[in-house]
Design an enzyme around this catalytic site. Structure first.
Site, short mmCIF file in Angstrom:
data_model
loop_
_atom_site.label_atom_id
_atom_site.label_comp_id
_atom_site.label_asym_id
_atom_site.label_seq_id
_atom_site.Cartn_x
_atom_site.Cartn_y
_atom_site.Cartn_z
N ARG A 43 -13.76 -3.75 21.67
CA ARG A 43 -13.18 -4.14 22.98
C ARG A 43 -12.63 -2.90 23.70
O ARG A 43 -13.25 -2.39 24.61
CB ARG A 43 -12.09 -5.20 22.75
CG ARG A 43 -11.64 -5.92 23.99
CD ARG A 43 -10.70 -5.12 24.86
NE ARG A 43 -9.46 -4.71 24.19
CZ ARG A 43 -8.60 -3.84 24.72
NH1 ARG A 43 -8.83 -3.28 25.89
NH2 ARG A 43 -7.52 -3.47 24.05
N ASP A 44 -11.51 -2.39 23.24
CA ASP A 44 -10.91 -1.24 23.92
C ASP A 44 -11.88 -0.07 23.91
O ASP A 44 -12.02 0.67 24.88
CB ASP A 44 -9.60 -0.85 23.21
CG ASP A 44 -8.63 -0.12 24.13
OD1 ASP A 44 -9.05 0.31 25.21
OD2 ASP A 44 -7.45 0.04 23.75
N HIS A 80 -0.01 0.68 19.41
CA HIS A 80 -1.36 0.84 19.98
C HIS A 80 -1.38 2.23 20.63
O HIS A 80 -0.87 2.39 21.74
CB HIS A 80 -1.59 -0.29 21.00
CG HIS A 80 -2.88 -0.24 21.75
ND1 HIS A 80 -3.88 -1.18 21.58
CD2 HIS A 80 -3.36 0.60 22.69
CE1 HIS A 80 -4.90 -0.91 22.39
NE2 HIS A 80 -4.59 0.17 23.08
N HIS A 116 -3.27 5.56 21.96
CA HIS A 116 -4.44 6.37 22.35
C HIS A 116 -4.14 7.81 21.96
O HIS A 116 -2.97 8.22 21.89
CB HIS A 116 -4.71 6.19 23.85
CG HIS A 116 -5.31 4.85 24.16
ND1 HIS A 116 -6.66 4.66 24.33
CD2 HIS A 116 -4.74 3.63 24.27
CE1 HIS A 116 -6.90 3.37 24.53
NE2 HIS A 116 -5.75 2.72 24.52
N CYS A 123 -9.13 3.29 28.66
CA CYS A 123 -9.01 2.19 29.61
C CYS A 123 -9.63 2.63 30.93
O CYS A 123 -9.30 3.69 31.44
CB CYS A 123 -7.54 1.83 29.81
SG CYS A 123 -7.31 0.58 31.08
N ASN A 146 -8.57 5.17 21.42
CA ASN A 146 -7.47 4.89 20.49
C ASN A 146 -7.61 5.82 19.30
O ASN A 146 -8.67 6.36 19.04
CB ASN A 146 -7.60 3.46 19.95
CG ASN A 146 -7.51 2.43 21.04
OD1 ASN A 146 -8.45 2.22 21.78
ND2 ASN A 146 -6.35 1.80 21.15
#
Ligand code: HMG
Ligand code: MG
Length: 306
Positions: free
Chosen positions: A15-16, A211, A213, A244, A253
């Site tokens: 996803r990310d 979370h 990055h 993002c 990430n």
């Protein structure tokens, strides 16, 4: 030092990670990635997001991906749902294809909230409220993330009080767990600890995750700083995929492989098979024709070739 004996990693690469890739990735590749990750022992996987395909074209095949995964018992599959339209789409197929958890994603920065989800922080909470209620009523777990919890690409440094405020709002509307997100990877350990402590004013320790990055190479240090507070859940991305689309310049990430190497090296259990994880990272990196963005994976792949 009182570190947790066990840590749960939420794999967000599909996803990310993929949401930020320009090159279209076929659903079959996404599905195979998820399956390789579950085979490697990941028990919590963010598989897709139900957002506008105009805003994030890479996630347009969300339903196809969710339908194609051969689910493994004991694995929690999550998707992002920013509004009721997203939740309705996620719950449109038969129950067996529903996510186990949805994620609502807010921000500690007003400017980022506008850029990312086209509304203010207060409006975002109003949009999340019925999403959270509907998901919980169906027995679906709800997690929230707070973007820009340390710094924002538009507003600069973010005070911990703003994280606390959003965490309290999320708690009020029924969000069960909250993730403190350093969206652009500017955080350093003490700042990240302050942001986590702010979220901990609204949530219990077991319900707060990190979370991070890795834009400035601080994510592993920030992970260790979080462990020192007792935090025991982190979002990570295989092969360091991602970023993002609404946070220009932000890289992926922290790589799952690097975090697993760190944790196992410290005697902390994850249930993950690092070799199989490296294979999953190599699979998706080969698809893009580049090496994995993971120091541990690179080192261990080199060793395999010796
Ligand atoms: P909006 O334009 O304000 O929404 O977008 P709207 O309700 O006015 O609808 C406008 C159009 O979008 C309509 O289509 C809707 O049907 C459609 P049109 O009539 O123009 O053809 N639409 C949708 N389509 C599919 N699924 C939906 C949906 N909702 C509306 N759920 C919206 C609001 C939130 C949808 C939009 O801003 C959006 O999709 N943004 C994308 C945000 C995103 O995915 N960002 C990346 C994920 S967040 C992230 O990466 C951060 C995180 O990793 C933590 C961190 O690192 O910080 C989690
Ligand atoms: Mg992110």
């Amino acid at each position: 030092m009182n570190l947790p004996g066990q840590v749960k990693l939420v794999e967000v690469g599909a996803r990310d990670g993929l949401q930020n890739e320009k090159q279209p990735v076929p659903a079959s590749v996404k599905i195979e990635l998820v399956q390789r990750l579950q085979d490697a022992g990941l028990t919590h996987i963010e598989a897709a997001s139900f957002v506008s395909p105009r805003w994030v074209p890479q996630m347009a095949d969300n339903a196809q991906v969710m339908a194609g995964i051969r689910r493994k018992p004991g694995v929690r599959y999550s998707v992002l749902t920013p509004n009721l339209q997203g939740l309705e789409a996620a719950l449109a197929p038969a129950r067996a294809l529903w996510p186990d958890e949805i994620v609502v994603f807010g921000s500690a920065s007003e400017a980022f909230s506008q850029r990312n989800i086209n509304c203010s922080i207060a409006e975002s909470i109003d949009r999340f409220r019925p999403v959270v209620a509907a998901a919980l009523a169906q027995g679906i777990a709800v997690r929230g993330t707070i973007s820009c919890a340390v710094g924002c690409p538009y507003e600069g440094e973010i005070a911990p009080e703003r994280v606390e405020e959003v965490a309290r709002l999320m708690k009020e509307i029924g969000v069960q767990q909250v993730g403190v997100a350093d969206t652009i990877g500017v955080g350093t350990p003490f700042k990240v600890q302050r942001a986590l402590e702010a979220a901990l004013k609204a949530y219990d320790l077991g319900d707060v995750s990190g979370h991070f990055h890795d834009t400035y190479g601080q994510a592993l240090a920030n992970t260790l700083a979080s462990l020192q507070l007792g935090v025991r859940q982190f979002d990570t991305s295989v092969a360091g995929l991602g970023g993002c689309p609404y946070a220009k310049g932000a890289t992926g990430n922290v790589a799952t492989e690097d975090v697993v190497y760190l944790l196992h090296g410290m005697g902390i259990d994850t249930g993950i098979d690092l070799d199989k994880l490296i294979d999953a990272g190599k699979f998706i990196s080969d698809f893009f024709g580049r090496p994995p963005h993971s120091r541990a994976a690179t080192a261990l792949l080199n060793k395999r070739n010796d």
